[in-house]
Design an enzyme around this catalytic site. Structure first.
Site, PDB file in Angstrom:
ATOM      1  CE  LYS A  32     -16.451  -5.986  36.902  1.00  0.00           C
ATOM      2  NZ  LYS A  32     -16.975  -5.249  38.057  1.00  0.00           N
ATOM      3  CB  THR A  33     -20.916  -7.886  40.594  1.00  0.00           C
ATOM      4  OG1 THR A  33     -20.404  -6.877  39.721  1.00  0.00           O
ATOM      5  CG2 THR A  33     -21.513  -7.214  41.822  1.00  0.00           C
ATOM      6  CG  ASP A 219     -15.425  -4.113  40.905  1.00  0.00           C
ATOM      7  OD1 ASP A 219     -14.867  -4.882  40.099  1.00  0.00           O
ATOM      8  OD2 ASP A 219     -16.626  -3.785  40.818  1.00  0.00           O
ATOM      9  CD  GLU A 220     -14.941  -2.177  36.617  1.00  0.00           C
ATOM     10  OE1 GLU A 220     -14.006  -2.397  35.832  1.00  0.00           O
ATOM     11  OE2 GLU A 220     -16.116  -2.452  36.363  1.00  0.00           O
ATOM     12  CD  GLN A 250     -14.459  -5.120  30.060  1.00  0.00           C
ATOM     13  OE1 GLN A 250     -15.429  -4.377  30.019  1.00  0.00           O
ATOM     14  NE2 GLN A 250     -14.483  -6.277  30.710  1.00  0.00           N
ATOM     15  NE  ARG A 624     -19.418  -3.431  26.853  1.00  0.00           N
ATOM     16  CZ  ARG A 624     -19.080  -4.034  27.988  1.00  0.00           C
ATOM     17  NH1 ARG A 624     -19.815  -3.857  29.069  1.00  0.00           N
ATOM     18  NH2 ARG A 624     -18.007  -4.798  28.055  1.00  0.00           N
TER      19      ARG A 624
END
Length: 766
Positions: A32-33, A219-220, A250, A624
């Site tokens: 996504k970044t 973001d987030e 998340q 993770r």
């Protein structure tokens, strides 16, 4: 530079979608970044958008810095005109220019947490509120939550009704806010709340920033609270060019005020929104992703998506269930060492993730004994935590009052009105006479200039005398409980009503478990000798547990400043701290119902919502892992000195069997708990090699001289302060206590010592 190089089809579509509201559902590890930064460059280079018309908002300074660096590399000249900042820093820049329209000066001060606590403390004093009953932290937590929801003092007061506690909070909130305004000061929550208020009250200011920020990116987005949502909604309401990136699966920060419905209802607030899902994962194997997909699919409140990857399928997920938490720690420790030796996986590629900070203790002790370097992220060494050091200081003072450092640490903890000046005078008196600090306290009436403070010192000394006397008749775990009770240490933490305080209580519970485990290791000397290859180890070993022996054992694993100077160490952290990180080799430990998901979530007023939050946390943990994932559980785990039996976590059972290497036993867990013999439980918690417990003769005995008397029997209904009502199914007599098995109505079967459990018999109707 080709902005679409190495982007998949969905990522390219997200970069090219420029106008109108856009929701990018970015699954774990989906890049996504890269999409955000390339989209920013695309706006400038291909659509001629002026850099100063772009605002990119993140949650942390680190994330903002990384995004700024990537944008600078892509855009080059002129990129400094883009606002890339956190929510708070964005609002500070706005308020520095226009806050005078709200009656504040533009040179306002920003109060940190210590400043806030000082203000609340003064407010409580003015309002004659006893902070021993209602803690400052509790007020601050309630005020922060109210501000996150854009609820001001007046509105809060209207909502509190006849609730006594809420009325007190409302009074403190009003006085606190008045104090801040008189001081021309803002706290961090005010930065966002007042910016929203400014935009709503002053259309000219709002229009200025709507024109300035014609393109917004957040973001987030799943972590935004109500105030942050409203801030973004107001800024985007004119041009609607809002791009938000997040993953509802998340969203794990509800306890910090995050509102998952901000992302779930995005299309409701912006009906013209386009939704793009990034489902290709670049991090994990397909086996790991299949497990994550299977678990999160059980949540009802989510946007449908399924992660996939072009990576190899990978190995199956290892699942192991152990008899005890100690065996769990032993296995993980050995597996990490083995992977390093056989597969060349460095320690730094391995991470152990757990639900609560208190779980780190067993892993720390195993790593220290095995010589494996480790580092705790988002926390500190178990024995270095403030609350643990406080209680150990009490034990050290009882055992050895000549330890000046320990005595000084707890002389005013919790507060006894003994100030720094009094302590300094006592210290000077001790040094002048060549005696210990505690000996000086014993002679408090002879210390010059103390006047009334001498009585407080004598009160402390007498308290230590009493504890010392009780220590001769008490177990160490009982003595710790006595310290909790007499000092009010736990009650003070409970009064704070914060997540931090709850975590500290869990750590103190784990200290009791450590003491109980130490005591258990002495329960069967004959069996101990049979287990040893070399009988010489038993010659100097204490015949029964002592306070000095316990402190010595703790010191062997606690007195470590730095395990390794290099960076090759195993990472230990909570699941919340792990979000945004990735590791080749991951262990999810303590996967048991009651621990993860937590007992509180299972028994909450709204279990569906709470369990979905816990399941999202599990999803974060699974994703993770890059190559190897190991999931472990223990059939019995000692919590607050009680041996508790829990079933394997429901989240593990949601993973298809074909993905697991290891059997998940879902049946007869409770029956096995009832049948488990007392001696096996004791033997299982013999956690420390005998050469670590070779103690010199001590003066403190922890053996009881009187046996406790039970007022209930098998078949009786009883109640427990935490687990509620249940039926006694078995009682086993020990040398100094009874081991009681209870089938609780809501918490399952628990086995515990009567002296810890403090069970109360109910009448037949109970």
């Amino acid at each position: 530079m080709d902005l679409f190089e190495n982007l998949n089809e969905q990522q390219q579509e997200a970069v090219r979608t420029v106008d109108g509201p856009l929701l990018i559902i970015a699954g774990a590890g989906s890049g996504k970044t890269r999409v955000l930064t390339n989209r920013t460059a695309y706006l400038i280079k291909e659509h001629g958008v002026a850099p100063w018309h772009i605002l990119a908002v993140t949650f942390t300074n680190k994330a903002a810095g990384e995004m700024r660096e990537r944008i600078d590399d892509l855009v080059g000249f002129g990129s400094d005109g883009i606002w890339v900042a956190t929510f708070h820093s964005t609002c500070v820049r706005i308020l520095r220019r226009f806050i005078d329209r709200l009656g504040y000066g533009t040179n306002f001060t920003i109060y940190d947490s210590d400043d806030q606590k000082t203000v609340v403390k003064d407010v409580c004093k003015r309002l004659s509120i006893d902070t021993k009953m209602l803690k400052e932290r509790m007020f601050l937590s309630a005020i922060s939550s109210a501000k996150d929801e854009l609820i001001g003092p007046e509105e809060y007061e209207k909502r509190c009704g006849n609730d006594y506690k809420e009325q007190r909070i409302a009074r403190v909130y009003r006085e606190y806010q008045d104090t801040l305004k008189k001081s021309n000061a803002l706290d961090f929550d005010d930065l966002i709340r007042l910016t929203v208020e400014l935009f709503k009250l002053d259309k000219e200011v709002l229009d200025y920033y709507q024109e300035k920020f014609r393109y917004l990116m957040v973001d987030e987005y799943q972590d935004t609270n109500t105030a942050q949502f409203e801030l973004i909604r107001l800024l985007a309401s004119k041009y609607q060019n809002l791009c938000v990136v997040g993953d509802d699966d998340q969203s794990i920060y509800k306890f910090r005020g995050a509102n998952i419905y901000n992302i779930l209802n995005f299309e409701h607030h912006f009906p013209e929104a386009k939704v793009i899902k990034l489902e290709q994962n670049y991090r994990s194997t397909q086996c790991i992703l299949d497990a994550a997909n299977a678990v999160i699919a059980h949540n009802g409140s989510r946007k449908e998506k399924r992660l996939w990857t072009e990576n190899p399928g990978g190995e199956k997920i290892t699942f192991r269930q152990f008899d005890t938490a100690y065996e769990e720690a032993e296995y993980i420790s050995h597996d990490i060492w083995q992977k390093k030796q056989q597969k060349g996986i460095p320690y730094c590629d391995s991470a152990i993730l757990y639900r609560t900070n208190a779980q780190s203790r067993l892993f720390e002790e195993r790593f220290i004994n095995a010589g494996i370097p480790y580092k705790i992220i988002g926390g500190i060494n178990f024995y270095s935590r403030r609350e643990i050091k406080d209680i150990l200081a009490y034990l050290k003072t009882v055992d050895n009052a000549s330890d000046d450092l320990a005595v000084k640490r707890i002389i005013n903890v919790p507060k006894r009105g003994i100030g720094a000046t009094t302590i300094a005078k006592a210290d000077t008196f001790a040094m002048e006479r060549g005696i210990t600090f505690f000996e000086a306290l014993e002679q408090a009436e002879e210390i010059p200039g103390l006047s009334r403070a001498a009585a407080k010192l004598k009160g402390f000394v007498n308290f230590i005398y009493v504890l010392r006397s009780k220590a001769r008749e008490m177990l160490i775990s009982e003595l710790i409980e006595e310290i909790f009770e007499e000092t009010g240490y736990i009650r003070e933490l409970e009064a704070e009503s914060t997540e931090e305080a709850e975590a500290r209580i869990e750590n103190l519970d784990e200290l009791i478990s450590k003491a109980a485990a130490y005591e258990e290791s002495f329960s069967d000397p004959e069996e101990d000798e049979e287990d040893l290859d070399d009988g010489d180890f038993t010659e100097d070993r204490e015949e029964r547990p002592t306070l000095s022996g316990f402190l010595e054992e703790v010191a062997l694993v606690a007195d470590i400043d730095e395990l390794s100077a290099d960076s090759d160490y195993v990472i230990l952290m909570t699941l919340h701290s792990a979000k945004g990180l990735e590791f080749p080799n991951v262990y999810l430990a303590g996967m048991e119902d009651g621990l993860f998901p937590s007992y509180m979530s299972i028994t909450s007023e709204n279990p569906t919502s709470e369990l979905e939050e816990e399941r999202r946390l599990c999803y974060v943990g699974i994703t993770r892992a890059m190559r190897y994932l190991t999931i472990t559980a223990a059939k019995m785990r000692m919590i607050r000195g009680e041996t508790q039996y829990n079933a394997v976590s429901r989240f593990v059972k949601e993973i298809p069997h074909g993905l697991l290497d290891g059997e998940v036993r879902s049946a007869r867990t409770n029956e096995r708990a009832e049948e488990a013999p007392s001696q096996s439980a004791r033997a299982a918690y013999r956690q420390t090699p005998y050469y670590l417990t070779q103690n010199k003769p001590k003066s403190f005995s922890s053996g009881r001289t009187e046996k406790i008397v039970l007022d209930y029997g098998v078949g009786d209904r009883v109640s427990h302060v935490k687990f509620g009502s249940g039926t006694v199914t078995a009682i086993l007599e020990g040398g100094r206590d009874y081991e009681v098995t209870v089938a609780f109505d809501g918490a399952g079967v628990k086995k515990m010592f009567a002296m810890f459990a403090k069970l109360k018999k109910l009448d037949e109707k109970g």
